[in-house]
Design an enzyme around this catalytic site. Structure first.
Site, mmCIF file in Angstrom:
data_model
loop_
_atom_site.group_PDB
_atom_site.id
_atom_site.type_symbol
_atom_site.label_atom_id
_atom_site.label_comp_id
_atom_site.label_asym_id
_atom_site.label_seq_id
_atom_site.Cartn_x
_atom_site.Cartn_y
_atom_site.Cartn_z
ATOM 1 N N ARG A 239 -2.440 -3.815 -3.621
ATOM 2 C CA ARG A 239 -3.066 -3.384 -2.376
ATOM 3 C C ARG A 239 -2.274 -2.213 -1.821
ATOM 4 N NH1 ARG A 239 -7.014 -5.687 -3.101
ATOM 5 N NH2 ARG A 239 -8.192 -7.155 -1.818
ATOM 6 N N GLU A 268 -6.866 3.249 2.465
ATOM 7 C CA GLU A 268 -7.976 3.674 1.617
ATOM 8 C C GLU A 268 -9.317 3.336 2.274
ATOM 9 O OE1 GLU A 268 -6.862 1.059 -1.777
ATOM 10 O OE2 GLU A 268 -8.900 0.294 -1.592
ATOM 11 N N HIS A 286 -9.555 2.313 -6.649
ATOM 12 C CA HIS A 286 -9.628 0.849 -6.524
ATOM 13 C C HIS A 286 -10.677 0.259 -7.488
ATOM 14 C CE1 HIS A 286 -8.757 -2.594 -3.477
ATOM 15 N NE2 HIS A 286 -9.006 -3.069 -4.679
HETATM 16 C C1 GLV Z 1 -9.642 -6.409 -5.472
HETATM 17 O O1 GLV Z 1 -8.868 -5.629 -5.025
HETATM 18 C C2 GLV Z 1 -9.612 -7.806 -5.182
HETATM 19 O O2 GLV Z 1 -8.822 -8.234 -4.333
HETATM 20 O O3 GLV Z 1 -10.385 -8.539 -5.800
#
Ligand code: GLV
Length: 325
Positions: A239, A268, A286
């Site tokens: 993250r 983001e 991401h």
């Molecule tokens: C993606 O970032 C998730 O947390 O599934």
């Protein structure tokens, strides 16, 4: 009477179809990013929501959505949920773990290889028309085989990443809130538990896979970057906010570390514009879990949790089970 739900972001049509067999639903296939006020309005009269990390579920929202009973994240991470507020308002919170472990581990390796071997940097150079001869020192990178991999956050995804390293003959060090069982360490390519400082100093490549929380905010900042090898490669598939992006940019510019591969960013989808000026960083939007099969499985998992919570009783992936008692 059918319960009413909000599908807060665009989602696979087959999942909408499944949900429509159980609920009266409002969907957002236009994929508008709702402001907190819009989200609050859309949730009026709804008992459930299927959402992603862009929906912030906090005390402010829940104070104005008294009919809401379940929020189901299409993500394993749930830092967009204030779990205490959910529990205080008796709202069940669910996530979609496990189905993305292997796909996310694959991507962590893709990012590590692209970063260590300068794949995107050299491709940009080629596309720009600079390639006129082979050179002995063209885009020299770092080897993965035989190197030491450090994994911070050794949950299910971290262990899947570690398993893959045996093919590269790598040694694995890990740091985690708690130590794995001996048999889990053995299965994770004989990963060895070490302190964070030892890992930072010894690893050639470091992959971050820990959940974000106030406790993990800036797990990697200037002090940690200073402990890393100047040849080190840092990968973040966890993250934004786990890395202090400003400190990382300084480290990449000054050569404190060699390179970074980032799938997630502080704030983001906005990110620090200076990243775009750095050749030694690989940037992706991401997408670590983004294979079609896995994203569909995540959406179905989030849908299953909603269906179970509102129609059948107990969902599989409950984050605050105390609400059920
Ligand atoms: C993606 O970032 C998730 O947390 O599934």
């Amino acid at each position: 009477m059918q319960a009413k739900i909000l599908i807060a972001r665009a989602i696979f049509s087959e999942v909408i179809k499944r949900l429509s067999d159980h609920f009266e639903l409002e969907s957002n296939q236009e994929d508008v990013i709702f402001t907190p006020e819009e989200l609050r309005q859309r949730l009026q009269g709804k008992q459930g929501m299927l959402c992603t990390a862009s929906a912030k579920v906090n005390g402010d929202l829940l104070a104005h959505t008294p009919e809401l009973k379940v929020v189901s994240n299409m993500a394993v991470g749930y830092d967009n949920f204030d779990l205490r507020a959910c529990t205080d308002h008796k709202v069940l919170a669910c996530n979609s773990p496990d189905v993305l472990n292997e796909t996310t581990a694959d991507f962590a390796w893709a990012l590590l290889m692209a970063t260590a071997r300068r794949v995107t940097e050299s491709e940009h150079w080629l596309r720009a028309g600079h390639w006129d001869r082979w050179r002995y020192d063209g885009f020299l990178g770092a080897d993965l085989h035989g190197s030491t991999l450090g994994i911070i956050g050794m949950g299910r995804i971290g262990q899947a990443i570690a398993r893959r390293s045996s093919g590269f003959g790598m040694q694995v060090l890990y740091h985690n809130r708690s130590r794995l069982l001996p048999e889990q360490e053995a299965a994770a390519n004989h990963a060895r538990y070490v302190s964070k400082a030892e890992l930072l100093g010894a690893a050639d490549h470091i992959i971050l896979v820990l959940p974000y929380s106030p406790n993990t905010h800036h797990t990697i900042g200037a002090a940690e970057l200073a402990l890393m090898k100047p040849s080190a490669v840092l990968i973040n598939v966890a993250r934004g906010g786990i890395v202090d992006d400003i400190a990382l940019i300084a480290a990449l510019k000054s050569g404190k570390i060699a390179a970074a591969g980032l799938d997630v960013f502080e704030n983001e989808p906005k990110f620090h514009p200076e990243f775009l000026t750095l050749p030694n960083v690989v940037l992706t939007p991401h997408i670590a879990s983004a294979s079609r099969n896995t994203r569909l499985a995540m959406a179905n998992c989030a849908a299953d949790n909603l269906i179970a919570a509102l129609c059948k009783g107990r969902p599989q992936n409950v984050l605050n089970p105390e609400v059920l008692t």
